[in-house]
Design a protein around this motif. Structure first.
Motif, PDB file in Angstrom:
ATOM      1  N   ALA A 257      69.545  90.276 -11.516  1.00  0.00           N
ATOM      2  CA  ALA A 257      68.325  89.578 -11.927  1.00  0.00           C
ATOM      3  C   ALA A 257      67.850  90.060 -13.296  1.00  0.00           C
ATOM      4  CB  ALA A 257      67.226  89.786 -10.890  1.00  0.00           C
ATOM      5  N   ILE A 258      67.964  91.365 -13.551  1.00  0.00           N
ATOM      6  CA  ILE A 258      67.579  91.920 -14.850  1.00  0.00           C
ATOM      7  C   ILE A 258      68.487  91.375 -15.950  1.00  0.00           C
ATOM      8  CG2 ILE A 258      67.443  94.048 -16.205  1.00  0.00           C
ATOM      9  CD1 ILE A 258      66.681  95.490 -13.579  1.00  0.00           C
ATOM     10  N   LEU A 259      69.777  91.332 -15.655  1.00  0.00           N
ATOM     11  CA  LEU A 259      70.723  90.798 -16.630  1.00  0.00           C
ATOM     12  C   LEU A 259      70.458  89.324 -16.895  1.00  0.00           C
ATOM     13  CD1 LEU A 259      74.029  92.451 -15.348  1.00  0.00           C
ATOM     14  CD2 LEU A 259      72.761  93.056 -17.418  1.00  0.00           C
ATOM     15  N   ARG A 260      70.126  88.582 -15.848  1.00  0.00           N
ATOM     16  CA  ARG A 260      69.866  87.149 -16.012  1.00  0.00           C
ATOM     17  C   ARG A 260      68.698  86.924 -16.959  1.00  0.00           C
ATOM     18  NH1 ARG A 260      69.063  85.969 -11.091  1.00  0.00           N
ATOM     19  NH2 ARG A 260      71.245  85.484 -10.653  1.00  0.00           N
ATOM     20  N   ARG A 261      67.639  87.705 -16.805  1.00  0.00           N
ATOM     21  CA  ARG A 261      66.481  87.547 -17.691  1.00  0.00           C
ATOM     22  C   ARG A 261      66.885  87.819 -19.141  1.00  0.00           C
ATOM     23  NH1 ARG A 261      62.421  90.222 -20.298  1.00  0.00           N
ATOM     24  NH2 ARG A 261      60.418  89.119 -20.358  1.00  0.00           N
ATOM     25  N   PHE A 262      67.697  88.842 -19.364  1.00  0.00           N
ATOM     26  CA  PHE A 262      68.119  89.173 -20.724  1.00  0.00           C
ATOM     27  C   PHE A 262      68.990  88.070 -21.310  1.00  0.00           C
ATOM     28  CE2 PHE A 262      71.376  91.043 -23.521  1.00  0.00           C
ATOM     29  CZ  PHE A 262      70.564  91.551 -24.523  1.00  0.00           C
ATOM     30  N   TYR A 263      70.023  87.668 -20.603  1.00  0.00           N
ATOM     31  CA  TYR A 263      70.978  86.713 -21.153  1.00  0.00           C
ATOM     32  C   TYR A 263      70.382  85.319 -21.326  1.00  0.00           C
ATOM     33  CZ  TYR A 263      74.668  90.186 -20.682  1.00  0.00           C
ATOM     34  OH  TYR A 263      75.442  91.309 -20.811  1.00  0.00           O
TER      35      TYR A 263
END
Length: 393
Positions: free
Chosen positions: A143-149
């Motif tokens: 979820a953290i990666l999704r927000r960044f990308y």
């Protein structure tokens, strides 16, 4: 606009202080861009004794060592000096290569100025937790990666299999391929040396199963050693050759008594060591491409790999190697046994892998990234809103 008009600010969590496939790919990219007339500035942590000299101009950013993995650093922020340099450089595109705090700041800086952001994905960070008994945290990291990308305008991934994973994870809607190349001038079957093999304790006629990569647990060292144990239980005669260094080397040496550990190799020495294997065993599931797999294929070796991102885009199962479900120890051992006992099979699959490796040219691959920069700039100039929502849907 063409490649020579580009002004690229590249943010990297590890550009040259540790040598691995990701940062070597970034350095190759920068070298190619500079040769095409583009201007590039790299912002990344710096150390007193880096693994190699950086390609291009490197500007330091604040960073802290990662607990228990002090060889790696987390870029914390774009400090005053780096921020002033960034402003003076006046990039027309931002490239971020790791989802760290400094990269988050770089994305925010770019969005405020209407600049396009390209993110390159080099590893499956969410899978690392499996090797530290924290697999329960994978959805949180994802979820953290999704927000960044999704704050970026587009992503590039090293393989179609990894690009498909990113699409399925809803990381971004614009995902293209930045593959990896191999230096065919050095990685070739002719680099094999029987004298070198003998110096490592590998006798004539013995079959060497090789491991190539950093010696860290997330590379599947436990699966590799468990599979070798299974071969021993089955009475399959073989040798083990390990190329690489890392903090898990003492653990790996204890698990593989009698193996030949030759440490870190590079250039023609690395090519000689790889070509002097008989089969590469790559059980890792964390790679997004698998540089080591491609290098082994270029040397005419069959590859036994986990059926995971990266390897699935390189290895043709039962043609140039075997793709085995991750962690399937008995199946890995069975695949390795077949190669150890059948010279004709090794030669046939190795030749198929070498033919496949011929398709990977560094210049063509790196130009694809330059073309993506140009496309994103043009889309911004035309007023297209290409940055997706940061929501989860």
């Amino acid at each position: 606009m063409d490649t020579a008009d580009l002004r690229i600010a590249l943010f990297s969590g590890n550009y040259n202080y540790v040598r691995d496939g990701a940062n070597q790919a970034l350095n190759r990219l920068v070298g190619y861009l500079l040769r095409q007339g583009a201007q590039v500035r790299v912002y990344a942590p710096v150390v007193d004794k880096p693994a190699f000299e950086p390609t291009g101009q490197l500007i330091g950013v604040s960073a802290l060592p990662i607990p228990s993995r002090s060889e790696y650093r987390i870029p914390l922020r774009i400090g005053g000096k780096a921020r002033r340099d960034l402003k003076a450089f006046a990039p027309n595109v931002i490239h971020v290569s790791s989802p760290d705090p400094a990269a988050h700041q770089a994305v925010t800086w770019a969005r405020r100025r209407g600049l396009p952001v390209l993110a390159s994905v080099h590893t499956r960070f969410e899978t690392y937790l499996r090797y530290y008994n924290m697999a329960w945290g994978e959805p949180i990291v994802e979820a953290i990666l999704r927000r960044f990308y999704r704050r970026c305008d587009a992503l590039v991934a090293p393989s179609e299999s990894m690009a498909q994973v990113l699409r399925e994870q809803r990381m971004n809607y614009d995902v293209s391929i930045w593959s990896r190349g191999v230096d065919r001038d050095i990685f070739q079957p002719q680099a094999r040396s029987n004298a070198w093999r003998q110096a490592q304790g590998i006798g004539e006629g013995e079959v060497a199963i090789g491991f190539l990569g950093r010696l860290v647990m997330e590379k599947g060292l436990d699966v590799f050693s468990d599979s070798v144990d299974e071969l021993r239980r089955r009475g399959v005669a073989h040798k083990v050759l390990v190329i690489g260094e890392g903090p898990a080397r003492p653990w790996f040496e204890a698990r593989l008594p009698g193996a030949s550990f030759v440490g870190f190799q590079q250039g023609t020495d690395l090519a000689r060591a790889v070509a002097s294997m008989d089969v590469l065993f790559n059980p890792s599931v964390t790679e997004t491409f698998g540089n080591v797999t491609l290098e082994a294929m270029a040397c005419g070796l069959p590859v036994v790999a986990a059926a995971a991102t990266g390897s699935q885009s390189l290895v043709d199962d039962r043609i140039s190697g075997r793709l085995i479900p991750p962690g399937a120890i008995h199946q890995f051992a069975e695949a390795l046994k077949a190669y150890v006992e059948d010279l004709a099979l090794r030669q046939s699959h190795g030749s198929a892998g070498e033919a496949r490796a011929c398709e990977f040219s560094w210049d063509r691959i790196n130009q694809a990234v330059a073309d993506t920069y140009v496309r994103l700039i043009r889309q911004k100039q035309r007023g297209y809103n290409i940055t997706p929502s940061t929501g989860s849907n």
